[in-house]
Structure formats: C-alpha cells, structure tokens
Design a protein around this motif. Structure first.
Motif, short mmCIF file in Angstrom:
data_model
loop_
_atom_site.label_atom_id
_atom_site.label_comp_id
_atom_site.label_asym_id
_atom_site.label_seq_id
_atom_site.Cartn_x
_atom_site.Cartn_y
_atom_site.Cartn_z
N THR A 13 0.85 -1.19 0.00
CA THR A 13 0.00 0.00 0.00
C THR A 13 0.88 1.24 0.00
OG1 THR A 13 -1.82 -1.09 1.18
CG2 THR A 13 -1.74 1.31 1.29
N LEU A 14 0.62 2.14 -0.92
CA LEU A 14 1.40 3.37 -0.99
C LEU A 14 0.92 4.35 0.08
CD1 LEU A 14 3.44 5.26 -2.42
CD2 LEU A 14 1.54 6.00 -3.89
N VAL A 15 1.88 4.88 0.84
CA VAL A 15 1.61 5.97 1.79
C VAL A 15 2.25 7.21 1.19
CG1 VAL A 15 1.83 6.80 4.15
CG2 VAL A 15 1.66 4.34 3.71
N PRO A 16 1.49 8.04 0.48
CA PRO A 16 2.07 9.20 -0.21
C PRO A 16 2.51 10.26 0.77
CG PRO A 16 -0.31 9.22 -0.42
CD PRO A 16 0.03 7.93 0.26
N PRO A 17 3.47 11.09 0.37
CA PRO A 17 4.00 12.09 1.30
C PRO A 17 3.06 13.25 1.60
CG PRO A 17 5.06 12.29 -0.83
CD PRO A 17 4.23 11.05 -0.90
N TYR A 18 2.12 13.53 0.69
CA TYR A 18 1.25 14.69 0.93
C TYR A 18 -0.10 14.60 0.25
CZ TYR A 18 3.73 15.90 -3.43
OH TYR A 18 4.31 15.87 -4.67
N ASP A 19 -0.23 13.96 -0.89
CA ASP A 19 -1.45 14.08 -1.69
C ASP A 19 -2.46 12.98 -1.38
OD1 ASP A 19 -2.58 15.93 -3.43
OD2 ASP A 19 -2.26 14.66 -5.18
N GLY A 64 5.30 19.66 -1.08
CA GLY A 64 4.15 19.14 -1.83
C GLY A 64 2.83 19.75 -1.42
N GLY A 65 2.84 20.46 -0.29
CA GLY A 65 1.66 21.21 0.11
C GLY A 65 0.75 20.54 1.12
N GLY A 66 1.13 19.38 1.65
CA GLY A 66 0.28 18.72 2.64
C GLY A 66 0.14 19.51 3.92
N LEU A 67 1.26 20.02 4.43
CA LEU A 67 1.23 20.83 5.66
C LEU A 67 0.53 22.15 5.40
CD1 LEU A 67 2.07 21.27 8.61
CD2 LEU A 67 4.27 22.13 7.77
N LEU A 68 0.80 22.78 4.26
CA LEU A 68 0.17 24.07 3.95
C LEU A 68 -1.33 23.91 3.74
CD1 LEU A 68 0.21 27.05 3.32
CD2 LEU A 68 1.02 26.51 1.01
N ALA A 69 -1.75 22.92 2.97
CA ALA A 69 -3.18 22.70 2.75
C ALA A 69 -3.88 22.40 4.07
CB ALA A 69 -3.39 21.56 1.76
N GLY A 70 -3.27 21.55 4.90
CA GLY A 70 -3.85 21.24 6.20
C GLY A 70 -3.93 22.46 7.09
N SER A 71 -2.89 23.31 7.04
CA SER A 71 -2.88 24.53 7.85
C SER A 71 -3.98 25.49 7.39
CB SER A 71 -1.52 25.21 7.75
OG SER A 71 -0.50 24.40 8.29
N GLY A 115 13.77 18.82 2.34
CA GLY A 115 12.39 18.46 2.59
C GLY A 115 11.41 19.18 1.69
N LEU A 116 11.89 20.18 0.93
CA LEU A 116 11.03 20.97 0.04
C LEU A 116 11.39 20.75 -1.42
CD1 LEU A 116 10.93 24.31 2.09
CD2 LEU A 116 9.46 22.28 2.30
N ARG A 117 12.06 19.63 -1.72
CA ARG A 117 12.47 19.35 -3.09
C ARG A 117 11.42 18.62 -3.91
NH1 ARG A 117 18.37 17.11 -1.42
NH2 ARG A 117 19.40 19.13 -1.01
N THR A 118 10.21 18.54 -3.41
CA THR A 118 9.15 17.88 -4.17
C THR A 118 8.97 18.58 -5.52
OG1 THR A 118 7.60 19.27 -2.95
CG2 THR A 118 7.85 17.02 -2.20
N PRO A 119 8.70 17.82 -6.58
CA PRO A 119 8.65 18.44 -7.91
C PRO A 119 7.45 19.36 -8.13
CG PRO A 119 8.05 16.11 -8.02
CD PRO A 119 8.58 16.36 -6.63
N SER A 120 6.36 19.12 -7.41
CA SER A 120 5.17 19.96 -7.61
C SER A 120 4.21 19.78 -6.46
CB SER A 120 4.46 19.59 -8.92
OG SER A 120 3.81 18.33 -8.80
N LEU A 121 3.23 20.65 -6.39
CA LEU A 121 2.10 20.44 -5.49
C LEU A 121 1.30 19.23 -5.97
CD1 LEU A 121 0.83 24.14 -5.15
CD2 LEU A 121 2.25 22.87 -3.52
N GLY A 122 0.40 18.74 -5.13
CA GLY A 122 -0.39 17.58 -5.49
C GLY A 122 -1.73 17.95 -6.10
N GLN A 123 -2.40 16.96 -6.65
CA GLN A 123 -3.72 17.17 -7.24
C GLN A 123 -4.73 17.61 -6.19
OE1 GLN A 123 -4.43 17.07 -10.50
NE2 GLN A 123 -2.31 16.55 -11.01
N LEU A 124 -4.55 17.18 -4.95
CA LEU A 124 -5.45 17.57 -3.87
C LEU A 124 -5.01 18.87 -3.21
CD1 LEU A 124 -6.10 14.12 -2.11
CD2 LEU A 124 -7.55 15.29 -3.78
N THR A 125 -3.70 19.04 -3.04
CA THR A 125 -3.21 20.21 -2.31
C THR A 125 -3.26 21.49 -3.15
OG1 THR A 125 -0.89 19.77 -2.90
CG2 THR A 125 -1.72 18.80 -0.86
N PHE A 126 -3.06 21.38 -4.46
CA PHE A 126 -3.01 22.55 -5.32
C PHE A 126 -4.29 23.39 -5.27
CE2 PHE A 126 -3.28 24.09 -9.94
CZ PHE A 126 -2.72 25.31 -9.64
N PRO A 127 -5.46 22.79 -5.45
CA PRO A 127 -6.67 23.63 -5.43
C PRO A 127 -6.93 24.28 -4.08
CG PRO A 127 -7.25 21.30 -5.64
CD PRO A 127 -5.78 21.41 -5.84
#
Length: 320
Positions: free
Chosen positions: A139-145, A176-183, A228-240
């Motif tokens: 099972t994949l545990v993604p880093p943010y999305d 990737g925006g998980g912490l920012l989206a959650g915040s 820790g911020l070298r992710t290539p992009s925001l995620g499909q869930l975090t971006f919007p």
C-alpha cells in the motif's frame, strides 16, 4: 474535511506530541512584530510528518496491513512511515534518493524501515513505487497528496491556534503542500482572519509559479539545500486548496535560509533543518516589512539535519 481533521486529532491523541509554541524577544526585535514558533522539530520522528503517516496507516486493515506499505521521501516522510510502521506492526519499504542526508537514512533504518535507494537524475520515485505496489501488493503511503495525510498534517495548525489564539499571520513551509493545505483548512475553522502564506525556496518555487499561472508547474530535482522541500510539484489535492485559500506563496534565497537556521540554532538553541527555517527567513528577509507589527506564527517543520553538513553551510555563508 473538517470532520477528517477532528478524527485525525482523536487518533493522534497520545501518539504524537502536542509540541510547544515558543517566542524570542530577539526575533521580535529583528522583525518588528510578535513571532511565535510551533516546534515540530520536537515531534516524534523529528518532524510533523508522523501526524499524516500514522493517521493513514492506522486505518489499514487485513491484507493491506499484512502486506506492508511503501513510501518515497528524501527523509522526514520516510522516517515518519518507518516509525508509524514500528508502532503499528506494519512492514515498511522506503524509496529514498541516493543523495538523501545520511542522518535521515540511518533514522529510517533505526525505526525498522527497509531502504531502497535510487538516482533521481535517472529514475522517478513515483514509477518505482507503482511497480512495487503492483508486484508486491504494498500500500502506498504518499508524502502529501492524500486526504488522510492532509488531515493529519492539519492538526499542527489546529493545535497552534488553540495554543496561541489571535494570530494574524501564519507562515508554513511548502513542498508538496500537505502541511500548507492542512494549515489552511484548520485556520479557516479556527481563525478566518488569519492570513496563511506558504514559504518555499527560490530554487524550488513550483508552488509560487503554480498559483500564479493557475496550473501545476513541475520542477524536477530543484537544487535547494532545503531537502524536505524538493518535491517536484504540489499535489492534485493540495493545489486547489492552496490556490483558493492561501494569502500567497513567498520565496526565499538559499542564503536567507542558512542565516535563519543559524539564528535559530545559536540564539534560540534549537536544532532545525533548512526546510524548517524558511518561515523565519521570510520574516528576516522582507524589505517591504509586510509583517511588522503583526502577531505571526511560524511552523518549524522539523529538525532532522546532519550537524556536520549544517556547519559547512554556516561556514559557506560566513557565519562560522
């Protein structure tokens, strides 16, 4: 999403630390405001990432739990997944770039995680993970999305608003925006007058470009010291979420990151990694003084850093 954040808070109670919020008179003087730091560098595993990883992995049942999980990360998410797996009795396979800090890889292995390294210049971690999910049933545990990951990370800001009511600004590191989206989600519920900004390195400004253009921008292997911020992009869930709710995305130079980290190390006596220092860097390197006179929260996202490598950065910047 609010219900998911509340559920995450219940699951994490007694598992993750309710990390402290502290201030510094010196930093208040330097910035011209009141600055409060949410110290996730004191979190179990050394970073906020355990919140999301444990929240998701604790929901696994049956065959998913038995087969184990796979994750990809340069370090903090890797450690969090390995630690959560140790706590929950779930086997973990972690895909890490071959240039990941040694201190983070050793921590993953110390938590019982199996490490699989790759060359990020040649291979994509997502493709490796897809093959392992298909071939081994992991099972994949993604880093943010993922909704459960975002809900777990949202508990950081939820706690901070409870500990420090009346914040006018909140500065959040953005990969990737998980912490920012959650915040953003937690702040909307707790204090809608508080402006939330993402902060990222100038060399990894995919979030700034994405928000400005209205479409996801990808930067492959950005050469920033903030690993820790070298992710290539925001995620499909975090971006919007970020596009709709963030007050903006601030970028900071590599030198500003190093200087902010040095200040936290030497004057606040706390070990933080470059990724955690971007919020303070934004305050210190702010010619427009946008946040002067404000009650500002800064999330220190983690403290997993090799002290020898950090000392080299300080010397390069002429600080030591």
């Amino acid at each position: 999403m609010t219900d998911q954040v509340l559920a995450a808070a219940r699951i994490l109670a007694g598992v993750t630390h309710r990390t402290p919020v502290i201030g510094s008179r010196l930093i208040n003087e330097l910035t011209g405001g009141q600055v409060f730091f949410k110290c996730e560098n004191f979190q179990r595993g050394g970073a906020f990432k355990l919140r999301g990883a444990y929240n998701m992995m604790s929901r696994l049942e049956g065959r998913e739990r038995m087969c184990g999980v796979v994750a990809y990360s340069s370090g903090n998410h890797a450690q969090a997944v390995a630690l959560a797996g140790q706590m929950l009795g779930i086997q973990t396979l972690i895909i890490m770039p071959d240039n990941a800090p040694g201190v983070k890889r050793r921590a993953v292995e110390g938590y019982g995680g199996q490490v699989l390294t790759y060359d990020p210049a040649v291979m994509e971690r997502e493709r490796i993970a897809e093959m392992l999910v298909s071939e081994k049933g992991l099972t994949l545990v993604p880093p943010y999305d993922h909704q459960l990951i975002i809900a777990g990370q949202a508990t950081v800001a939820r706690e901070m608003h409870d500990q420090m009511p009346g914040l006018e600004v909140l500065l959040v590191p953005c990969g990737g925006g998980g912490l920012l989206a959650g915040s953003l989600i937690s702040t909307y519920e707790a204090n809608r007058s508080c402006q939330v900004y993402g902060v990222e390195p100038e060399l990894a400004d995919d979030a700034r470009q994405s928000v400005a253009s209205g479409q996801l921008v990808r930067i492959k292997n950005p050469p920033t010291i903030a690993d820790g911020l070298r992710t290539p992009s925001l995620g499909q869930l975090t971006f919007p979420v970020i596009s709709k709710m963030a007050a903006g995305v601030i970028t900071v130079s590599e030198g500003a990151i190093i200087r902010a980290m040095y200040l936290i190390w030497t004057r606040m006596k706390m070990l933080v990694e470059p990724s955690a220092a971007v919020g303070l860097a934004a305050l210190l390197d702010d010619p427009d003084r946008r946040f002067a006179g404000k009650k500002t929260g800064v999330i220190l996202s983690g403290g997993n850093v090799d002290p020898v490598a950090a000392a080299d950065l300080f010397r390069q910047e002429g600080l030591a």
